[in-house]
Design an enzyme around this catalytic site. Structure first.
Site, PDB file in Angstrom:
ATOM      1  CB  CYS A 183       0.641  -3.206  -1.289  1.00  0.00           C
ATOM      2  SG  CYS A 183      -0.651  -3.919  -0.280  1.00  0.00           S
TER       3      CYS A 183
ATOM      4  CG  HIS B  62      -2.441  -2.996  -5.349  1.00  0.00           C
ATOM      5  ND1 HIS B  62      -1.353  -3.800  -5.156  1.00  0.00           N
ATOM      6  CD2 HIS B  62      -2.998  -2.830  -4.139  1.00  0.00           C
ATOM      7  CE1 HIS B  62      -1.280  -4.129  -3.878  1.00  0.00           C
ATOM      8  NE2 HIS B  62      -2.255  -3.542  -3.237  1.00  0.00           N
TER       9      HIS B  62
ATOM     10  CB  CYS C 203      -3.604  -0.128  -1.406  1.00  0.00           C
ATOM     11  SG  CYS C 203      -3.946  -1.766  -0.714  1.00  0.00           S
TER      12      CYS C 203
END
Ligand code: ZN
Ligand code: ZN
Length: 363
Positions: free
Chosen positions: A40, A61, A165
């Site tokens: 990301c 994450h 996410c």
């Protein structure tokens, strides 16, 4: 347990692949074997120092995996479960949690080990931190049980990972934060992984017009797959004028997904009366915006958005059900798979804008 991990040690330096030692789960923790982890923009921001992190730290994450072990008090997942991990870990006791906003939990520290306890991860006695309290760029993760949600086993884990996410942030921004209404007009500034997730959320909500704004033609072409009905390359036209013309007077909802103050101002100015601008992008702390206050007489609003205002333990299974029904496209979001060792190449591909998502795969 010794596992391989990609560690961020110095700002703007390549991550180093090293073997780290994971402690045994405490009563509230879960040990998860990582199967897939999306790469990301926030990982890149951490590497560049734009988002605070505490080196040495394991980035990553947006992970999904399989539960290897659970602590005595863990009830929400069991060994062998497929899980998604999300950074919106929540204490369950603070005023925000109790009022139904666990994504704004003010006591997430309650889910971490104390300073005097054995660290979760070490390397030769040195404490290794977890970015976003997850650290997904590793073969296994030691997590609080309120950072994971169990999912059905028929969902491919490289797809499921994205829900941790990008999808939770983007789809949630449209459905939870903005509450996009059927028949409305929507503008989205930024057509990356989160921007296209906002577009998918707007499509699910029934928006009649979804305008994608970006500076790269390839990304705009890609945006059409995710629901964009119109596209604007803002290097050649003024997006505010173009949006006002396309919508016949302004957008009902405009999302800023890049993290640039000037784009949030444009998102505000392209609104119809009673329209809502939503800040989804990670604008660096301390940046200011300036807008003409007279527009507030027309009941225009600016909303903040934290991780799609998620309650991920219920949102994630809902989003995966929409995926199963073909209403949420996770397949087209995955541009390429790479092994952990090629994380720096994955960052380079992201910076060049050639990919929606690289997903790191573990054996
Ligand atoms: Zn992210
Ligand atoms: Zn809380």
């Amino acid at each position: 347990m010794i596992v391989k991990a990609a560690i961020h040690r110095e700002t703007n330096k390549p991550l180093t692949i090293e073997n780290v030692d994971l402690a045994d789960p405490s009563p509230d923790e879960v040990l998860v074997k990582t199967i897939a982890c999306g790469v990301c923009h926030s990982d890149l921001h951490a590497l560049h120092g734009a988002i605070p992190s505490k080196p040495p730290t394991i980035l990553g994450h947006e992970p999904a995996g399989v539960v290897l072990a659970v602590g005595d008090r863990v009830r929400n997942v069991s060994v062998g479960d497929h899980v998604i991990a999300c950074t919106s870990m929540f204490c369950g006791n603070c005023t925000q949690c109790i009022q139904g906003r666990p994504h704004l939990c003010v006591d997430r520290g309650a889910c971490l080990r104390g300073e005097h306890e054995t660290p979760r991860i070490t390397l030769g006695g040195e404490t290794i931190h977890q970015f976003a309290d997850l650290g997904g760029f590793a073969e296994a993760m030691l997590l609080h049980h309120r950072a994971v949600v169990s999912i059905d086993k028929d969902i491919p884990l490289d797809r499921a990972a994205l829900v941790g996410c990008a999808v939770t942030t983007g789809v949630g921004a449209a459905l939870n934060t903005a509450q996009v209404t059927p028949g409305s007009t929507v503008a989205v500034f930024g057509a990356g992984g989160v921007g296209t997730s906002v577009m998918q959320g707007a499509r699910i909500a029934g928006a009649r017009q979804i305008i994608a704004i970006d500076v790269l033609d390839d990304k705009l072409k890609n945006a059409e797959i995710f629901g964009a009905t119109n596209v604007i390359n803002s290097t050649s036209v003024d997006p505010v004028k173009a949006i006002r013309k396309m919508t016949g007077g302004g957008a009902d909802f405009a999302f800023e997904v890049v993290g640039v103050p000037h784009l949030l101002e444009q998102a505000f100015y392209c609104l119809a009366p009673h329209g809502t601008a939503i800040l989804v992008g990670a604008i660096p702390i301390g940046e200011m915006i300036s807008v003409n206050a007279g527009h507030f007489f027309l009941e225009k609003r600016i909303l903040g958005c934290m991780m799609g205002s998620n309650r991920f333990t219920i949102d994630a299974p809902h989003y995966l059900e929409l995926y199963r029904q073909g209403r949420l496209d996770l397949d087209a979001m995955v541009s390429q798979h790479e092994p952990l060792e090629r994380i720096d190449e994955a960052f380079t591909a992201m910076e060049s804008g050639e990919v929606t998502r690289t997903v790191l795969m573990f054996d």
